[in-house]
Structure formats: C-alpha cells, structure tokens
Design an enzyme around this catalytic site. Structure first.
Site, short mmCIF file in Angstrom:
data_model
loop_
_atom_site.label_atom_id
_atom_site.label_comp_id
_atom_site.label_asym_id
_atom_site.label_seq_id
_atom_site.Cartn_x
_atom_site.Cartn_y
_atom_site.Cartn_z
NE ARG A 90 44.89 25.70 55.76
CZ ARG A 90 45.21 25.71 54.46
NH1 ARG A 90 46.32 26.32 54.06
NH2 ARG A 90 44.43 25.14 53.57
CB CYS B 161 39.31 24.15 57.16
SG CYS B 161 37.64 24.59 56.68
CE LYS C 200 40.84 41.61 54.91
NZ LYS C 200 41.26 41.99 53.54
CD GLU D 227 41.01 46.87 44.14
OE1 GLU D 227 40.16 47.71 44.51
OE2 GLU D 227 41.66 46.18 44.93
CD1 TRP E 166 36.42 30.43 54.84
CD2 TRP E 166 37.13 31.58 56.61
NE1 TRP E 166 36.19 31.75 54.59
CE2 TRP E 166 36.61 32.48 55.65
CE3 TRP E 166 37.62 32.09 57.79
CZ2 TRP E 166 36.57 33.87 55.85
CZ3 TRP E 166 37.59 33.46 58.00
CH2 TRP E 166 37.08 34.33 57.05
CG ASN F 35 40.65 22.82 53.48
OD1 ASN F 35 39.74 23.65 53.37
ND2 ASN F 35 41.87 23.03 53.04
N GLY F 36 37.54 21.91 52.21
CA GLY F 36 37.10 21.93 50.81
C GLY F 36 35.59 21.99 50.72
CD GLU G 134 44.10 49.01 50.16
OE1 GLU G 134 43.57 48.99 51.28
OE2 GLU G 134 43.65 48.36 49.20
CE LYS H 29 44.06 45.58 46.92
NZ LYS H 29 42.93 46.41 47.31
CG HIS I 156 36.07 65.43 29.14
ND1 HIS I 156 35.53 66.26 28.17
CD2 HIS I 156 35.88 64.16 28.71
CE1 HIS I 156 35.00 65.51 27.21
NE2 HIS I 156 35.20 64.24 27.51
#
Ligand code: AGP
Length: 620
Positions: A27, A2, A615, A489, A75, A101-102, A496, A493, A512
């Site tokens: 944040r 946050c 996103k 992955e 958040w 925050n936390g 993209e 990355k 193969h």
C-alpha cells in the site's frame, strides 16, 4: 494510499505492528514508522524508504517493550518521502502520536491556526496538523474514560477530504482511537486483544474476526473496556461483524485473484483522490508543487505532451482537452522519439511529461532535452519525490496509490483526470475560462468516481465475452476523437497481457487500408462517442460499425446508456454511463481493462507480471 496498523493487547506491540506493516507494504513504501507507549510516553521510530530501513534502525536502536502501538507505511502525497515526513507524527507536547491514510483537504488553514498558537511544524505533511489538534482537543475534553475518543471526534469533525486516522496518547496506556472518512479502516477482534488495519491483511495472521467501520465513525479500542464505535456526534453505533475467509496472500489482493483486478476496482478511489485538494483557498485550481508563476503559464504559446505507453495514451486525451479549453496548440509525442526529432522548443513552450513511475528513462531524457531548450516542464506523476517530478518546474501528482501490476490501470484513469486539471488550470490562469466555467467542469469531474463504480458493477458480461475471445488471434479497436486514444489503450492492454496481436485505429482511417484485414468473425471493438456531444461524430462511428459488420466482423460496441442507434449493429453491447464528451475515456476504458485481463487469465498467463515487461522501464 498508505498502510496503517494499530494494536492493543498482551502481545509485544512492536512485533504485531511490524508484522502487519509487512503485509501492508504494497500500500505504500516511501517510508515506514512505529510508535509504542512505554514508561509514560511515546517511543517512536521512523525512516524513509522501505520497511527494511525501519527494521534496521530498530535493530540498531530498539524501542522499549510495550503492548500498545501504531504503525504506518507511507505512499507520499503532501511532502516528499523523507524521515521527517514519515509517520507517526507527534504533537508539540509529545503526548499524541498519529498515523494517517488519505488527504486532509483543509490542512493549510488548520496548520495556520496551529502555527498562530506558536506551534512549530516538524514536517511538510497534512497529517501532522491532526496530531497537534488532537493534543489540544484532549486537553479540552472532560477527564475520564473515553477522553481520547472525544478528542478524536472533535478533531475529525473539523477535517475535510479523505482520512483514516489512528492515534495514541501518552496518558492513555490502554487505549487507541481511530476515525475514518472516505478511506479504509477495519478492526480485528482477538482474544483479549484488538487490531486496527487499513485492510484485513494487517491482522489476518492473528484473528479472522473483523468489524467494519462506516463513514464518519470513531472507534475506541481499550484493553479493559473493549471496542466502542460512535459517529462523529458521539452516538454509539454497532459495527457490522464478519469473519474473514481469505488467506494472507489473498488479503493483500483484497480478495482479488490479481493485483490488476484489485487496482481496477480501486479506480473510483484513485480518481476521487486525484481530485481531492485541488481547489485553493480562493476557489481556484492549484498544482501540487509549482516553480512557475502565473505569468510563466500565461506566456505559454505551445504545449508538448511527452510520455510512453499507457501514459502516452493519456497524453493524447490531454491534447483534446487542453486545445478545446485553452486554444493553445498541443503536440503529443512518444518520449523515445521526442528529442531525436529536434522539436521546436523555447521559453514559451510548456512540456507536460506524464509518468506513473516517475523513473521512465525515455521520458526523463525527453524532460532534460526540453529543459536544455529552456522550455518549462510540468510533470504528472504518481510517485512523490521520484526523479521526473524532482527535475520538473511544476508537478501535479496523481493519487492512485502504489500500482503493483505491470499493466497500468488506476494510474491511467488518474493521469487522464490530472490532464483535465492541467487544461483547466491553464484555462483559468490565462482567463479563457471564467471561474464558474471551470467550476462547472470540475463538478462534472467529481461525478466520475461514481460513474466508474457503476461501470464496475456491470462487468460480468465483459468477463464472459473475454472468455469467448481467448482463442482470437487478432482483435481490432476503433474510436474517434477521445475514443481513439482509448482504442489504442485497449489494444495495448490486450497485447501486453494476453500476447494477442491487437491494433487501435482512428475509425475514420479504416477505409484507408486496415479494413482489408477484416475477415469473417474478426472481433472489432468500437468505442462510440456520445450522441449528445458531437452527433456528426456519432453518426460516422455508427457507419464504421456497419462497414466492418458488412465484412463479417464480430462487433463489440461500447456505447453510453440510451444510445439506441448502435443496437442493430452490435453483436455485443457494453453500456457505460453518460459523461461529457471529453470525459468519456474515464469510463470507456474500464471495460477494455477487464476484457484484456479476462482473456489473459483464460489463456493461463500471469496477469500481474506479463512476460518481457517491467513496471518501470529505466533504460532507453
Ligand atoms: C502500460 O500498461 C505499461 N505499464 C507501460 O506502457 C507504461 O505505461 C509505460 O512504460 C510508461 O511508464 P510510466 O508511466 O511509469 O512512465
């Protein structure tokens, strides 16, 4: 994660706090709120949604003038993104306002303690408990200067988990106090004024003079008595002073060139925060929101993991862990294929949907299909209160904080850890793992933040390698076992971000067909499993490296510390800390993120906003 702002000085506190919140909105933007001291009391305003909602509310119903105040952009972790869960939270006596925050891990026990005194909670958050405790501690503290700081020390000493708390008290019109543990807080020092912020972006437009706060420290800023910092025991400490040389935009990115790099750097915290608060009062693992009984989970005889893109790769890793720990068969499917393949689902099927945004339409449609077929649905999601967790039967939230860059990084590592937790919860509920066996694996999970932090300190050679690969027209990625999803992955990355053709393979598949594409100098990245886990697998991957090298490949090898077998065959060797076999993706992924980012940056592309991408893909 946050955003927090505090101010005391000669300026209009609301203007300063709102300006700081605007700079910190990246944040968190589930809700926003402010509290100022005026006319002997707290004057507060808070609204769900983005900061603009709060600003509109303030325009309609202004707060009184004040020169001391606090503010927060949320958040959501505990409790959905609603007005009542928005910060600041005010104590029962109306005297204390607090923002946080936390994650306060022991908030449930503390909440029960407060309720036993007759306090009625106004929200579902962990934060509110700090407000009530501060009010009680203030009453118990000796009157006089430093009383609020003494209360903050007393309360902070009782909290477990990660927290930055900033508080004001109606009877202290010149003072703010704050404390921090495992969560950021910096102090800005101006000319007769002081600022508190989650990071320097909160006050950089007012002052560049900052003070760094250490772990388990309390800071008091007072209009007349200035800045005082102590540890939780009350011993005065001298905070480190520094001058911020970033501009405001750089401050939002934590001094990084891209949000993606900032979010890569936040991965240790994202993993640590996702693990926080997972142990219930009985020591067993717990989900965030559970509308399933233990018996429902015991009745599960099949698991599907359904997601898209990077989240799909997390699902592939989940398969290895869940099958190994629970012996339940697991299928992993891309969400866009799931409902069209007419999957066999019933009430004994658990469908795990993984989504950072919680709004991906392919995944949401798959979830709804699963529910139509009476399957149970468990969501792993990074956005509290988004559509996918709301429509699921159970939720395990990742706590990666807002991910601004389109390319998923910290949310991916957090998703992997969340998948491990789901596997362990299933194993625990079904009794196929004893509590001590689960605890032993959790102990290994808790070493991962430090392992990721260690990898991040060794990335300069990877950045140099990335710059040398900027002109590559194809790069292959090989892996076996949990290294195979990591290879996928790494390829995603690169595609993209750098728009380079890249492909991930199960290393055993090379012979193969795909090996035919290897040419002189073709870069091939190989993720090598631990030689300590399933050494047969290790030996086969080393053979695969020799195969591609024999055909001219430029081998880029990711291997754990101490694995010397790979050295003769690695043109570039990237070391990662030793981790248990199943947990290795949390560390082996990181160099691939850095590699793709560096290649894209070298090619001059917008790393945070790659072409053609969004996103959150909210269309099918
Ligand atoms: C990965 O870097 C991309 N951002 C994309 O593949 C993403 O993982 C996918 O669109 C799924 O998004 P979600 O996790 O928000 O559902």
């Amino acid at each position: 994660m946050c955003g927090i702002v505090g101010y005391v000085g000669p300026q209009n506190a609301l203007d300063v706090v709102l300006g700081g919140l605007r700079r910190l909105e990246y944040r968190g933007y589930d809700s926003a709120g402010v509290a100022v001291l005026a006319d002997g009391g707290q004057a507060t305003a808070k609204k769900a949604g983005k900061l603009a909602n709060l600003e509109k509310a303030l325009a309609d119903s202004p707060l009184p003038e004040s020169t001391i105040g606090i503010g927060h952009t949320r958040w959501a972790t505990h409790g959905g993104p609603t007005d009542r869960n928005a910060h600041p939270h005010v104590s029962a006596d109306g005297k204390v306002a607090v923002v946080h925050n936390g994650i306060i891990e022991n908030f449930a026990a503390l909440r029960s303690e407060c309720e036993a005194t007759g306090i009625e909670f106004a929200s579902e958050t962990d934060t509110e408990v700090a407000g009530h405790l501060l009010a009680a501690a203030y009453e118990a503290a000796p009157a006089g200067p430093g009383r609020l700081a003494e209360a903050m020390r007393a309360v902070s000493s009782r909290l477990e988990g990660a927290f930055t708390l900033v508080a004001s008290h109606a009877d202290e019109p010149d003072t703010l106090v704050a404390s921090r543990r495992n969560s950021p807080l910096v102090v800005g020092v101006g000319d007769g004024e002081y600022f508190l912020g989650s990071d320097v972006a909160a006050f950089i437009s007012h002052t560049r003079e900052a003070r760094e706060l250490g772990q388990d420290q309390v800071v008091e800023i007072d209009r007349h008595r200035g800045l005082t910092v102590t540890d939780f025991a009350g011993t005065v400490v001298e905070p480190a002073a520094y001058t911020v040389d970033w501009d405001a935009e750089a401050a939002e990115k934590g001094g990084h060139e891209w949000f993606m790099l900032k979010e890569i750097a936040e991965q240790p915290q994202a993993v640590a925060d996702t693990l926080l608060g997972r142990l219930g009062e009985d020591g067993g693992l717990v989900l965030d929101e559970v509308r399933l009984t233990d018996q429902d989970l015991r009745d599960i005889d099949k698991v599907f993991v359904v997601s898209c893109g990077t989240s799909f790769h997390a699902g592939l890793i989940a398969k290895y862990a869940i099958e190994h720990w629970t012996r339940i068969p697991v299928e992993v499917e891309v969400a866009s294929e799931f409902r069209y393949r007419d999957p066999v689902l019933d009430r004994s099927t658990l469908v795990v949907v993984i989504s950072q945004s919680g709004e991906t339409m392919d995944t949401l449609m798959a979830l709804r299909h699963a529910k139509d077929q009476k399957a149970r649905v468990l969501a792993i999601c990074n956005v509290n209160g988004s559509t996918i967790p709301r429509e699921s039967d159970a939720v395990l939230y990742t706590h990666a904080g807002p991910e601004i860059a389109v390319a998923s990084t910290k949310s991916f590592l957090a998703q992997i850890v969340a998948c491990y937790l789901v596997g362990l919860i299933l194993a625990q509920v079904r009794g196929v793992k004893y509590a001590d066996e689960v605890a032993a694996i959790v102990a290994e999970l808790q070493k991962l933040p430090e392992a990721v932090a260690q990898v991040l300190t060794q990335m300069e050679p990877v950045r140099e390698l990335g710059r040398s690969l900027a002109d590559a027209d194809t790069i292959l990625f090989l892996g076996r076992h949990v290294g195979f999803p990591v290879a996928l992955e790494g390829a995603l990355k690169l595609k993209e971000l750098a728009y380079i053709h890249a492909e991930g393979f199960a290393a055993g598949e090379l012979k193969h067909g795909p090996i035919a594409v290897i040419d002189q100098g073709t870069p091939v990245v190989v993720i090598v499993p631990s030689p300590r886990g399933r050494s047969l697998l290790h030996g086969k991957v080393v053979s695969n490296i020799q195969e591609v090298r024999a055909r001219g490949a430029r081998t880029i090898v990711i291997a754990e510390d101490g694995d010397d077998d790979v050295v003769p065959y690695a043109d570039h060797l990237i070391r990662v800390p030793r981790t248990p076999t199943l947990l290795a993706p949390v560390v082996t992924t990181v160099p691939l993120q850095i590699l793709a980012c560096e290649i894209a940056d070298t090619r001059g592309f917008d790393v945070d906003q790659p072409r053609n991408l969004a996103k959150s893909v909210t269309v099918e």
